[in-house]
Structures are given as structure tokens and as C-alpha cells.
Scaffold this motif. Structure first.
Motif, PDB file in Angstrom:
ATOM      1  N   VAL A 193       0.857  -1.183   0.000  1.00  0.00           N
ATOM      2  CA  VAL A 193       0.000   0.000   0.000  1.00  0.00           C
ATOM      3  C   VAL A 193       0.891   1.229   0.000  1.00  0.00           C
ATOM      4  N   ASN A 194       0.697   2.108  -0.984  1.00  0.00           N
ATOM      5  CA  ASN A 194       1.466   3.350  -1.039  1.00  0.00           C
ATOM      6  C   ASN A 194       0.936   4.277   0.056  1.00  0.00           C
ATOM      7  N   PRO A 195       1.758   4.568   1.087  1.00  0.00           N
ATOM      8  CA  PRO A 195       1.241   5.365   2.208  1.00  0.00           C
ATOM      9  C   PRO A 195       0.780   6.761   1.808  1.00  0.00           C
ATOM     10  N   ALA A 196       1.425   7.374   0.809  1.00  0.00           N
ATOM     11  CA  ALA A 196       1.018   8.712   0.372  1.00  0.00           C
ATOM     12  C   ALA A 196      -0.388   8.679  -0.224  1.00  0.00           C
ATOM     13  N   MET A 234       9.547   0.303  -6.459  1.00  0.00           N
ATOM     14  CA  MET A 234       8.811  -0.953  -6.304  1.00  0.00           C
ATOM     15  C   MET A 234       7.474  -0.662  -5.642  1.00  0.00           C
ATOM     16  N   ALA A 235       6.670  -1.704  -5.507  1.00  0.00           N
ATOM     17  CA  ALA A 235       5.354  -1.571  -4.894  1.00  0.00           C
ATOM     18  C   ALA A 235       5.456  -0.864  -3.549  1.00  0.00           C
ATOM     19  N   GLY A 236       4.620   0.144  -3.374  1.00  0.00           N
ATOM     20  CA  GLY A 236       4.586   0.880  -2.123  1.00  0.00           C
ATOM     21  C   GLY A 236       5.220   2.250  -2.183  1.00  0.00           C
ATOM     22  N   ASP A 237       6.053   2.491  -3.220  1.00  0.00           N
ATOM     23  CA  ASP A 237       6.713   3.800  -3.307  1.00  0.00           C
ATOM     24  C   ASP A 237       6.811   4.308  -4.742  1.00  0.00           C
ATOM     25  N   ILE A 238       5.813   3.987  -5.568  1.00  0.00           N
ATOM     26  CA  ILE A 238       5.809   4.448  -6.949  1.00  0.00           C
ATOM     27  C   ILE A 238       5.384   5.917  -6.988  1.00  0.00           C
ATOM     28  N   PRO A 239       6.174   6.777  -7.659  1.00  0.00           N
ATOM     29  CA  PRO A 239       5.818   8.201  -7.735  1.00  0.00           C
ATOM     30  C   PRO A 239       4.655   8.421  -8.698  1.00  0.00           C
ATOM     31  N   GLY A 242      -3.272   8.693  -7.863  1.00  0.00           N
ATOM     32  CA  GLY A 242      -4.341   7.782  -8.240  1.00  0.00           C
ATOM     33  C   GLY A 242      -5.225   7.471  -7.063  1.00  0.00           C
ATOM     34  N   MET A 243      -6.382   6.918  -7.355  1.00  0.00           N
ATOM     35  CA  MET A 243      -7.335   6.593  -6.304  1.00  0.00           C
ATOM     36  C   MET A 243      -6.998   5.277  -5.601  1.00  0.00           C
ATOM     37  N   ASN A 244      -6.436   4.335  -6.352  1.00  0.00           N
ATOM     38  CA  ASN A 244      -6.147   3.021  -5.787  1.00  0.00           C
ATOM     39  C   ASN A 244      -4.757   3.026  -5.158  1.00  0.00           C
ATOM     40  N   PRO A 245      -4.634   2.856  -3.844  1.00  0.00           N
ATOM     41  CA  PRO A 245      -3.323   2.962  -3.202  1.00  0.00           C
ATOM     42  C   PRO A 245      -2.463   1.711  -3.249  1.00  0.00           C
ATOM     43  N   VAL A 246      -2.961   0.608  -3.816  1.00  0.00           N
ATOM     44  CA  VAL A 246      -2.167  -0.619  -3.827  1.00  0.00           C
ATOM     45  C   VAL A 246      -1.322  -0.705  -5.095  1.00  0.00           C
ATOM     46  N   GLU A 247      -0.138  -1.305  -4.945  1.00  0.00           N
ATOM     47  CA  GLU A 247       0.816  -1.406  -6.060  1.00  0.00           C
ATOM     48  C   GLU A 247       1.473  -2.784  -6.058  1.00  0.00           C
ATOM     49  N   PHE A 248       1.983  -3.199  -7.240  1.00  0.00           N
ATOM     50  CA  PHE A 248       2.496  -4.556  -7.413  1.00  0.00           C
ATOM     51  C   PHE A 248       3.917  -4.689  -7.980  1.00  0.00           C
TER      52      PHE A 248
END
Length: 277
Positions: A193-196, A234-239, A242-248
Motif C-alpha cells: 500500500v502506497n502510504p502517500a 517498487m510496490a509501495g513507493d511508486i511516484p 491515483g485513487m487506488n493505493p495498492v501497487e504490485f
């Protein structure tokens, strides 16, 4: 007259019995599941499923629910989970099996995944991935983009990343096969989950663990003069916004049965591309 009454009663009885069977046959179709390790060593199992008995009835996150169970063993956790649910849990539609970072680093993965694979109706093609925080954090935050159904969103997103070699296609059956070699190195998909973005959407959330150095393995894939937009990402810190905070994007390295490092998306791409040559 008696014959007429009988003819009237037969369809009524069939209707009543059919309704009873329908209620008894209701199932909770899990779309995602997670396993986390608590601070006291107990295991927590989470199931993410539509709120109806359809496999994927809603197009928005509020149409889904997450329920968990905690026990000393995985079997105990599933027993508690099942006892707290009125419907039988069906695992035939599971798209993701998410393992928390602490669990993946400290517990041998193959015995755990063998127990999961032995679940009734378990889908062997589900993707096994490691969350950089906890699996529960991930399932609480995931929601589909552009009004897609949840299952469609997960399938399309992972397929796009796998085609670009930004995430390994670490299915349950393939992961079990690869982990059978005790000296082998296995790449698993990751999520975070991208904390930002979580803060922008009104939630808090823990910050993903900082990636461990991948040592010589990562350094050997760096080429002089080459640049990539995925370097150090990587997932969690992509610059991004967006509305969806999850990344892969990215991957986790499994050595001696446990996760020892996280790779950024660039290193993952190089590793997977070299394997496909």
C-alpha cells in the motif's frame, strides 16, 4: 377434488424446499486471501469476498468484505474463520494469496503453502505474493480502478505487469514446485500500500518496509550507462497519483525457504527477461 389439491401442493412444496436448499447452499467466494504472523507468533488468516454469494457481484470496494481468524496454527486460524461465517468458504475463485512480510521472512513457506493448497476447492493458479507490510493492510486498501469488477481488475493488472516482466507469475502450483529444491532461488510477486496515496484517500496505514539490499545479485544486473524509470522503484513507493493505493511492481527473493530480500522493478525486469531468453 383431492387430485386437484395434490396438484396444487406439489409445486408449492417444491418451491419451499428449493428455497431451503438455496439458503443452505450459499457460499462465500473468496477472491483474495492473506496470512499474517502476529507479534506473539500466532497466525491470522484473512478472506476478502463479495458481500453476496456471487463470485464477484459488485463493481466497487464497498461491495466486498474482509473477515479474519487468528489461531496458534494455520488450521486453527481457518477453523475460527469458518466458525464465524454463516456460509461455507469457497476457494475456487481465489486470485491472490498474500503473505505478510514478517511471516514470509521467518516461517518456511513451502509447508505453509502446502496447507493452503490442500484447502477444499483451492485454486492452484492463484498468484502467491508477499506484502511489504501485512496482507491484511493490503486487502483493506485494495479497490478496483475505472469501475472494473474486482476479479477483472486483479487479472488485468497482474497480466500487464507480468507481460512487462515487472512482476513474476508466481502461481501457487509453480511456487510449490520451485520451492521443492531447498537450494533454489525463487522469485515471488509482491504488493504494498502506497502510504502517500492511502493518506490522500483518508486512511493512515503503515509505511512499507524499506527494501533490503539484494547484494551481488542486484548489482550484477546493473549495466553502465543504462537508465530505467523503474530503478529503485517498487510496490509501495511508486511516484504517481491515483485513487487506488495498492501497487504490485517488484519481487521478493526466497532463499532457503524464506524471503531474504526485495527487488525493485528494474531488477525484477532484468531477472525475468533473462530467464525468458
Amino acid at each position: 377434488m383431492k387430485r386437484l389439491i395434490v396438484l396444487i401442493m406439489i409445486p408449492l412444496l417444491m418451491t419451499v424446499s428449493g428455497c431451503s436448499l438455496s439458503v443452505m447452499d450459499r457460499q462465500a467466494y473468496a477472491l483474495c486471501m492473506c496470512v499474517d504472523m502476529e507479534s506473539d507468533g500466532r497466525l491470522t488468516v484473512g478472506i476478502f469476498a463479495p458481500m453476496s454469494d456471487s463470485t464477484d457481484d459488485s463493481s466497487a470496494a464497498p461491495g466486498y468484505t474482509l473477515f479474519t481468524g487468528t489461531g496458534e496454527t494455520l488450521e486453527d486460524a481457518f477453523t475460527i474463520l469458518a466458525a464465524s461465517n454463516a456460509c461455507r468458504i469457497n476457494f475456487s475463485q481465489v486470485k491472490l494469496c498474500v503473505l505478510g512480510a514478517d511471516l514470509a521472512r521467518q516461517r518456511p513457506l513451502r509447508p505453509l503453502l502446502m496447507e493452503i493448497n490442500a484447502l477444499h476447492d483451492m485454486r492452484p493458479e492463484c498468484i502467491v505474493m508477499v506484502s511489504r507490510t501485512t496482507g491484511t493492510d493490503f486487502l483493506e486498501a485494495v479497490k478496483p480502478d475505472f469501475g472494473l469488477r474486482m476479479s477483472t481488475y486483479l487479472i488485468q493488472t497482474l497480466k500487464r505487469l507480468q507481460n512487462a516482466s515487472l512482476s513474476p507469475g508466481s502461481t501457487l502450483v509453480r511456487t510449490l514446485r520451485d520451492l521443492a529444491d531447498p537450494e533454489g532461488q525463487v522469485l515471488l510477486a509482491i504488493c504494498a500500500v502506497n502510504p502517500a496515496l492511502k493518506e490522500d484517500s483518508g486512511g493512515g496505514g503503515d509505511k512499507p518496509d524499506q527494501p533490503k539490499e539484494a547484494g551481488e545479485s542486484q548489482a550484477s544486473f546493473a549495466s553502465a550507462g543504462e537508465t530505467s524509470p523503474w530503478s529503485g522503484v517498487m510496490a509501495g513507493d511508486i511516484p504517481r497519483k491515483g485513487m487506488n493505493p495498492v501497487e504490485f511492481p517488484g519481487s521478493a527473493l526466497v532463499e532457503n525457504g524464506v524471503v531474504t530480500a526485495f527487488y525493485d522493478a528494474e531488477t525484477t525486469q532484468r531477472l525475468l527477461s533473462s530467464r525468458n531468453r
